[in-house]
Motif scaffolding. Structure first.
Motif, mmCIF file in Angstrom:
data_model
loop_
_atom_site.group_PDB
_atom_site.id
_atom_site.type_symbol
_atom_site.label_atom_id
_atom_site.label_comp_id
_atom_site.label_asym_id
_atom_site.label_seq_id
_atom_site.Cartn_x
_atom_site.Cartn_y
_atom_site.Cartn_z
ATOM 1 N N ARG A 26 10.783 -16.820 6.009
ATOM 2 C CA ARG A 26 10.071 -16.874 7.282
ATOM 3 C C ARG A 26 10.253 -15.571 8.048
ATOM 4 N N ARG A 27 9.197 -15.183 8.750
ATOM 5 C CA ARG A 27 9.229 -13.928 9.509
ATOM 6 C C ARG A 27 8.472 -14.125 10.820
ATOM 7 N N ARG A 28 8.807 -13.307 11.814
ATOM 8 C CA ARG A 28 8.139 -13.450 13.110
ATOM 9 C C ARG A 28 8.029 -12.109 13.815
ATOM 10 N N PHE A 29 7.087 -12.066 14.764
ATOM 11 C CA PHE A 29 6.868 -10.886 15.607
ATOM 12 C C PHE A 29 6.419 -11.397 16.967
ATOM 13 N N TYR A 30 7.206 -11.114 18.013
ATOM 14 C CA TYR A 30 6.885 -11.525 19.380
ATOM 15 C C TYR A 30 6.761 -10.276 20.254
ATOM 16 N N ALA A 31 5.668 -10.173 20.988
ATOM 17 C CA ALA A 31 5.471 -9.050 21.903
ATOM 18 C C ALA A 31 4.941 -9.568 23.237
ATOM 19 N N PHE A 32 5.585 -9.157 24.322
ATOM 20 C CA PHE A 32 5.224 -9.576 25.672
ATOM 21 C C PHE A 32 4.871 -8.348 26.505
ATOM 22 N N SER A 33 3.892 -8.497 27.372
ATOM 23 C CA SER A 33 3.436 -7.354 28.164
ATOM 24 C C SER A 33 4.492 -6.866 29.136
ATOM 25 N N ALA A 34 5.382 -7.742 29.559
ATOM 26 C CA ALA A 34 6.364 -7.380 30.578
ATOM 27 C C ALA A 34 7.742 -7.897 30.195
ATOM 28 N N LYS A 35 8.747 -7.168 30.619
ATOM 29 C CA LYS A 35 10.111 -7.646 30.489
ATOM 30 C C LYS A 35 10.433 -8.553 31.674
ATOM 31 N N ASP A 36 11.602 -9.145 31.644
ATOM 32 C CA ASP A 36 12.009 -10.107 32.660
ATOM 33 C C ASP A 36 11.849 -9.543 34.066
ATOM 34 N N ARG A 37 11.202 -10.322 34.944
ATOM 35 C CA ARG A 37 11.000 -10.058 36.380
ATOM 36 C C ARG A 37 9.901 -9.057 36.689
ATOM 37 N N LEU A 38 9.220 -8.520 35.701
ATOM 38 C CA LEU A 38 8.195 -7.507 35.947
ATOM 39 C C LEU A 38 6.789 -8.110 35.896
ATOM 40 N N ILE A 39 5.839 -7.385 36.480
ATOM 41 C CA ILE A 39 4.451 -7.847 36.514
ATOM 42 C C ILE A 39 3.605 -7.015 35.563
ATOM 43 N N SER A 40 2.539 -7.642 35.063
ATOM 44 C CA SER A 40 1.604 -6.981 34.158
ATOM 45 C C SER A 40 0.372 -6.537 34.938
ATOM 46 N N LYS A 41 -0.246 -5.471 34.479
ATOM 47 C CA LYS A 41 -1.393 -4.898 35.168
ATOM 48 C C LYS A 41 -2.692 -5.144 34.411
ATOM 49 N N GLU A 42 -3.766 -5.314 35.193
ATOM 50 C CA GLU A 42 -5.131 -5.284 34.687
ATOM 51 C C GLU A 42 -5.783 -3.998 35.173
ATOM 52 N N LYS A 43 -6.649 -3.409 34.334
ATOM 53 C CA LYS A 43 -7.351 -2.196 34.722
ATOM 54 C C LYS A 43 -8.711 -2.168 34.038
ATOM 55 N N MET A 44 -9.590 -1.298 34.530
ATOM 56 C CA MET A 44 -10.882 -1.120 33.895
ATOM 57 C C MET A 44 -10.725 -0.219 32.665
ATOM 58 N N PHE A 45 -11.248 -0.677 31.546
ATOM 59 C CA PHE A 45 -11.324 0.117 30.321
ATOM 60 C C PHE A 45 -12.796 0.188 29.949
ATOM 61 N N GLU A 46 -13.386 1.384 30.136
ATOM 62 C CA GLU A 46 -14.827 1.573 29.988
ATOM 63 C C GLU A 46 -15.534 0.617 30.947
ATOM 64 N N ASN A 47 -16.197 -0.439 30.434
ATOM 65 C CA ASN A 47 -16.970 -1.307 31.320
ATOM 66 C C ASN A 47 -16.339 -2.671 31.536
ATOM 67 N N ASP A 48 -15.141 -2.888 31.020
ATOM 68 C CA ASP A 48 -14.516 -4.201 31.100
ATOM 69 C C ASP A 48 -13.145 -4.133 31.752
ATOM 70 N N MET A 49 -12.834 -5.160 32.556
ATOM 71 C CA MET A 49 -11.482 -5.317 33.048
ATOM 72 C C MET A 49 -10.644 -5.897 31.923
ATOM 73 N N ARG A 50 -9.468 -5.306 31.696
ATOM 74 C CA ARG A 50 -8.608 -5.736 30.599
ATOM 75 C C ARG A 50 -7.155 -5.656 31.046
ATOM 76 N N ALA B 56 -8.292 -11.484 31.786
ATOM 77 C CA ALA B 56 -7.630 -12.321 30.786
ATOM 78 C C ALA B 56 -8.625 -12.874 29.770
ATOM 79 N N GLU B 57 -9.771 -13.321 30.245
ATOM 80 C CA GLU B 57 -10.771 -13.860 29.324
ATOM 81 C C GLU B 57 -11.301 -12.766 28.400
ATOM 82 N N ASN B 58 -11.527 -11.575 28.931
ATOM 83 C CA ASN B 58 -11.950 -10.455 28.077
ATOM 84 C C ASN B 58 -10.906 -10.170 27.003
ATOM 85 N N ASP B 59 -9.636 -10.229 27.386
ATOM 86 C CA ASP B 59 -8.557 -10.011 26.419
ATOM 87 C C ASP B 59 -8.627 -11.038 25.294
ATOM 88 N N ALA B 60 -8.773 -12.304 25.664
ATOM 89 C CA ALA B 60 -8.782 -13.380 24.670
ATOM 90 C C ALA B 60 -9.984 -13.273 23.740
#
Length: 351
Positions: free
Chosen positions: A178-202, A24-28
């Protein structure tokens, strides 16, 4: 003088009372680097909150970052709007608000979503209702544009109520677009995954998002990163980073939740952008004879024929498209791949 853009960026790995995260910190940090460079947000108008910026607490209740730091950022936004109003600039805090969250999350209902703060526990669910806040700023006209990205699980916790925004509801000024754009990694009730991308967990969603924002989600004709192209890119590419076992797991999110976006450019075309070259494709039509068409950015029609042939051959720039025919639709990508001899690969699509 144009009103300033603002950005809130949160990445929490350290959760003493629940399971830790590692990307999460790498993502941010990756998003913060992008939004203060390519996104052109002045660093003085951004707040980056990560676990490593705070000393680990001996008591989980004292762990940081916690929501009071985010609420202070929201208070500063309202103070800026008041100052702008007194200066005769209108009751707006800025032109665009970016909000990025990566960490643990949950969804108390289908239409709500929240991110857990570092001091959260199974008994005390300290959280920030990201979408409620995005809606409050959008509906009240604090900004012309509100963009929200959330990389967090949306597992259901039914017995928790989200704290509503403490800023009073107000109406946007008449005539404000006014305009907006919302994007979420998961839909309702689902879990999000972390994985290694090259040398970092993301986070899989965040890694895909950054790929799109860095250029892969550009409109092939205009060169701009549009909301329509980014939506298509996220929905078509996040699952490509998952293993076969993960794709078979019904609890893991494969396609992000992207609410129907308003059409606008997230990032303008780079200086010196030229129209993209086109590449060949062949669309095999199972039952030829009716009208067939292809949609690109903002779902605009980019090509059509009244009577579909058995194989429709044409060329298009790189990018993501949808072909529609007889009530069916197929999303495809024109990659611009080349053969060993330098000639273009013909993209094959069937509908």
């Amino acid at each position: 003088m144009p009103l300033a853009d603002r950005a809130l960026v949160v990445g929490i790995d350290r959760y003493p009372a629940i399971s830790a995260l590692f990307g999460a910190e790498n993502d941010a940090k990756a998003f913060h680097t992008w939004v203060t460079s390519s996104g052109q947000v002045d660093g003085r108008n951004t707040l980056l909150l990560t676990s490593s910026a705070f000393t680990a607490a001996t008591n989980a209740d004292e762990e940081r970052p916690a929501k009071e730091l985010i609420e202070r950022f929201f208070t500063d936004i309202d103070n800026a709007a008041e100052a702008n109003n007194q200066a005769g600039l209108g009751h707006q805090a800025g032109r665009r608000l970016w909000m990025f969250f990566s960490g643990h999350g949950f969804s108390p209902s289908l239409d709500k979503s929240a991110v857990l703060m570092a001091n959260a526990s199974l008994k005390r669910v300290h959280s920030v209702a990201s979408m409620l806040w995005a809606n409050r700023f959008y509906e009240g006209g604090w900004f012309d544009e509100v963009i929200l990205f959330q990389d967090a699980c949306r597992t259901r916790i039914d017995d928790v109520e989200l704290a509503p925004p403490f800023l009073r509801i107000k109406q946007a000024s008449l005539g404000q677009i006014r305009r907006r754009f919302y994007a979420f990694s998961a839909k309702d009730r689902l879990i999000s995954k972390e994985k290694m991308f090259e040398n970092d967990m993301r986070g899989v969603f965040s890694a895909t998002l950054m790929q799109g924002l860095k250029g892969d989600a550009r409109d092939p004709k205009t060169g701009a990163i549009t909301t329509a192209q980014l939506k298509l890119f996220l929905q078509d590419n996040m699952k490509k980073s998952l293993s076969p076992a993960e794709l078979d797991d019904d609890e893991i999110a494969k396609i992000p939740e992207v609410y129907d976006p308003d059409p606008f450019d997230i990032l303008a075309a780079p200086a010196g952008w030229n129209a993209a070259p086109t590449f060949p494709l062949a669309i095999a039509v199972g039952n030829p004879g009716g009208r067939i068409w292809i949609e690109g950015a903002a779902f605009a029609t980019v090509a059509s024929v009244k009577q579909a042939p058995p194989v429709w051959s044409l060329t298009l720039p790189r990018g993501f498209y949808r072909v529609r025919y007889g009530g069916a639709e197929v999303t495809f990508e024109v990659t611009g791949a080349l053969k060993a001899d330098g000639s273009p690969v013909i993209e094959d699509v069937s509908i």
